[in-house]
Write a protein that holds these residues in place. Sequence first.
Motif, PDB file in Angstrom:
ATOM      1  N   UNK A 160     -22.958 -11.749 -20.341  1.00 51.64           N
ATOM      2  CA  UNK A 160     -24.177 -11.430 -21.292  1.00 51.64           C
ATOM      3  C   UNK A 160     -24.588  -9.844 -20.201  1.00 51.64           C
ATOM      4  N   UNK A 161     -24.168  -9.265 -19.376  1.00 50.51           N
ATOM      5  CA  UNK A 161     -24.526  -7.571 -19.008  1.00 50.51           C
ATOM      6  C   UNK A 161     -23.482  -6.590 -19.260  1.00 50.51           C
ATOM      7  N   UNK A 162     -22.164  -7.511 -19.670  1.00 50.78           N
ATOM      8  CA  UNK A 162     -20.829  -7.008 -19.678  1.00 50.78           C
ATOM      9  C   UNK A 162     -20.863  -6.625 -21.325  1.00 50.78           C
ATOM     10  N   UNK A 163     -21.228  -7.452 -21.995  1.00 49.24           N
ATOM     11  CA  UNK A 163     -21.738  -7.258 -23.393  1.00 49.24           C
ATOM     12  C   UNK A 163     -22.388  -5.970 -24.254  1.00 49.24           C
ATOM     13  N   UNK A 164     -24.105  -5.779 -23.272  1.00 51.47           N
ATOM     14  CA  UNK A 164     -24.997  -4.833 -22.730  1.00 51.47           C
ATOM     15  C   UNK A 164     -24.758  -3.436 -23.142  1.00 51.47           C
ATOM     16  N   UNK A 165     -23.553  -3.497 -21.787  1.00 55.54           N
ATOM     17  CA  UNK A 165     -23.223  -2.312 -21.938  1.00 55.54           C
ATOM     18  C   UNK A 165     -22.251  -1.713 -21.925  1.00 55.54           C
ATOM     19  N   UNK A 166     -22.032  -2.562 -22.990  1.00 52.48           N
ATOM     20  CA  UNK A 166     -20.379  -2.008 -23.823  1.00 52.48           C
ATOM     21  C   UNK A 166     -20.840  -1.350 -25.052  1.00 52.48           C
ATOM     22  N   UNK A 167     -22.314  -2.766 -25.528  1.00 55.27           N
ATOM     23  CA  UNK A 167     -22.904  -1.905 -26.886  1.00 55.27           C
ATOM     24  C   UNK A 167     -23.475  -0.464 -26.586  1.00 55.27           C
ATOM     25  N   UNK A 168     -23.359  -0.060 -27.788  1.00 53.37           N
ATOM     26  CA  UNK A 168     -24.009   1.179 -28.222  1.00 53.37           C
ATOM     27  C   UNK A 168     -25.792   0.670 -28.760  1.00 53.37           C
ATOM     28  N   UNK A 169     -26.512   1.446 -28.437  1.00 48.61           N
ATOM     29  CA  UNK A 169     -27.981   1.206 -28.646  1.00 48.61           C
ATOM     30  C   UNK A 169     -28.190   0.488 -30.504  1.00 48.61           C
ATOM     31  N   UNK A 170     -28.363  -0.339 -30.573  1.00 50.26           N
ATOM     32  CA  UNK A 170     -28.345  -0.966 -32.765  1.00 50.26           C
ATOM     33  C   UNK A 170     -26.752  -1.777 -32.849  1.00 50.26           C
ATOM     34  N   UNK A 171     -26.125  -1.871 -31.282  1.00 46.59           N
ATOM     35  CA  UNK A 171     -24.825  -2.725 -31.506  1.00 46.59           C
ATOM     36  C   UNK A 171     -25.456  -4.014 -31.977  1.00 46.59           C
ATOM     37  N   UNK A 172     -23.961  -4.582 -32.137  1.00 47.58           N
ATOM     38  CA  UNK A 172     -24.203  -5.779 -31.934  1.00 47.58           C
ATOM     39  C   UNK A 172     -22.995  -6.845 -31.603  1.00 47.58           C
ATOM     40  N   UNK A 173     -23.665  -8.279 -31.164  1.00 44.55           N
ATOM     41  CA  UNK A 173     -22.470  -9.115 -30.652  1.00 44.55           C
ATOM     42  C   UNK A 173     -22.155 -10.323 -31.593  1.00 44.55           C
ATOM     43  N   UNK A 174     -21.121 -10.905 -31.696  1.00 49.39           N
ATOM     44  CA  UNK A 174     -20.588 -11.842 -32.653  1.00 49.39           C
ATOM     45  C   UNK A 174     -19.647 -12.475 -32.179  1.00 49.39           C
ATOM     46  N   UNK A 175     -20.680 -13.687 -32.054  1.00 47.31           N
ATOM     47  CA  UNK A 175     -19.381 -14.419 -31.560  1.00 47.31           C
ATOM     48  C   UNK A 175     -19.208 -15.946 -32.565  1.00 47.31           C
ATOM     49  N   UNK A 176     -18.707 -16.862 -32.208  1.00 50.72           N
ATOM     50  CA  UNK A 176     -18.153 -18.526 -32.508  1.00 50.72           C
ATOM     51  C   UNK A 176     -17.697 -18.635 -31.343  1.00 50.72           C
ATOM     52  N   UNK A 177     -18.347 -20.057 -31.203  1.00 43.00           N
ATOM     53  CA  UNK A 177     -17.619 -20.645 -29.329  1.00 43.00           C
ATOM     54  C   UNK A 177     -18.220 -22.210 -30.222  1.00 43.00           C
ATOM     55  N   UNK A 178     -17.278 -22.837 -29.191  1.00 43.45           N
ATOM     56  CA  UNK A 178     -18.138 -24.012 -28.636  1.00 43.45           C
ATOM     57  C   UNK A 178     -18.861 -24.109 -28.703  1.00 43.45           C
ATOM     58  N   UNK A 179     -19.972 -25.420 -28.855  1.00 45.67           N
ATOM     59  CA  UNK A 179     -21.299 -25.660 -29.031  1.00 45.67           C
ATOM     60  C   UNK A 179     -20.873 -26.552 -26.789  1.00 45.67           C
ATOM     61  N   UNK A 180     -21.725 -25.730 -26.166  1.00 41.81           N
ATOM     62  CA  UNK A 180     -22.424 -26.859 -25.240  1.00 41.81           C
ATOM     63  C   UNK A 180     -22.201 -28.025 -25.041  1.00 41.81           C
ATOM     64  N   UNK A 181     -22.780 -29.050 -26.335  1.00 42.60           N
ATOM     65  CA  UNK A 181     -22.866 -30.182 -25.835  1.00 42.60           C
ATOM     66  C   UNK A 181     -21.679 -31.033 -26.755  1.00 42.60           C
ATOM     67  N   UNK A 182     -20.413 -30.349 -27.312  1.00 45.71           N
ATOM     68  CA  UNK A 182     -18.929 -30.919 -27.489  1.00 45.71           C
ATOM     69  C   UNK A 182     -18.323 -30.542 -25.973  1.00 45.71           C
ATOM     70  N   UNK A 183     -18.879 -29.223 -25.396  1.00 45.23           N
ATOM     71  CA  UNK A 183     -17.785 -29.535 -23.798  1.00 45.23           C
ATOM     72  C   UNK A 183     -18.740 -30.229 -23.115  1.00 45.23           C
ATOM     73  N   UNK A 184     -19.530 -31.006 -23.086  1.00 44.42           N
ATOM     74  CA  UNK A 184     -20.360 -31.973 -21.866  1.00 44.42           C
ATOM     75  C   UNK A 184     -19.339 -33.078 -22.998  1.00 44.42           C
ATOM     76  N   UNK A 185     -18.802 -33.527 -23.228  1.00 44.89           N
ATOM     77  CA  UNK A 185     -18.451 -34.892 -23.857  1.00 44.89           C
ATOM     78  C   UNK A 185     -17.150 -35.002 -23.020  1.00 44.89           C
TER      79      UNK A 185
END
Length: 275
Positions: free
Chosen positions: A140-165
Amino acid sequence: MTDYLAVNRASWDERAPAHAASPDYQVERLLADPARLSEVVRFDLPRLGDLTGVRGVHLQCHIGTDTLSLARLGATMTGLDLSGASLAQARRIAAAAQTPIEYVEADVYRAAQVLGTNGFDLVFTGIGALCWLPSVVRWAQTVAALLRPGGRLFIREGHPALWAINENRPDGLLVPDLPYFETAEPLVWDEGGTYVSTDVTFTQNLTHSWNHGLGEIFTALTGAGLRVTMLIEHDSVPWEALPGRMVRGDDREWRLTERRERLPLSYTLQAVKIN
């Protein structure tokens, strides 16, 4: 802890050519049609919005099919990955598509160091990426460092509930046998094969991975100065995550065959850098 970067890099380096050749990544179809998008990007197209003129970076870009798709939507894209073999495939695909994309080889945590800070309008992370990182706070700190103010993160990821199965239970029950929360030590796997269709036999089968709870991800992002503006949980994933217990829909997404309301399988999250 063993050098997880070296361990995981060896696995990805060996699998990259097989992934690029597999019909599951649909590279040939992507190259044959300049308007075609990867399935991962197409799934979130209504949520991505207009990318015209956006400067974006795709972290953990692998062979670059999602990166190319974002570029086709109008973004000027950079891709970053730790696997040189994956980036070789990504560069080949971009060249064949006649699409200028800069690809940089580096660990995610070094992204701001090698790409600069406060320079991107968009940080994109595709599905199956966060599990290879030991610390979601550092991410998260890396993402924040890369973004300009007002820039956005967009992520689609496997759900941690799935990864726990544990998909390998002999009784076939969907039981959270694996960690849901981030742990200090990784889950160590020694498994052949891969998540796409291929006849290739692999020798680099050791990997290290971690799970990160949804609350941990949310807290890490807000702690790094981002405001979460969207969080949608989905009942589908783009690969057969639980073999033998899923069915593929017309949208090519995989869902539980029975009682799909039981388990979230993936999520889409957007966050904006406050300042």
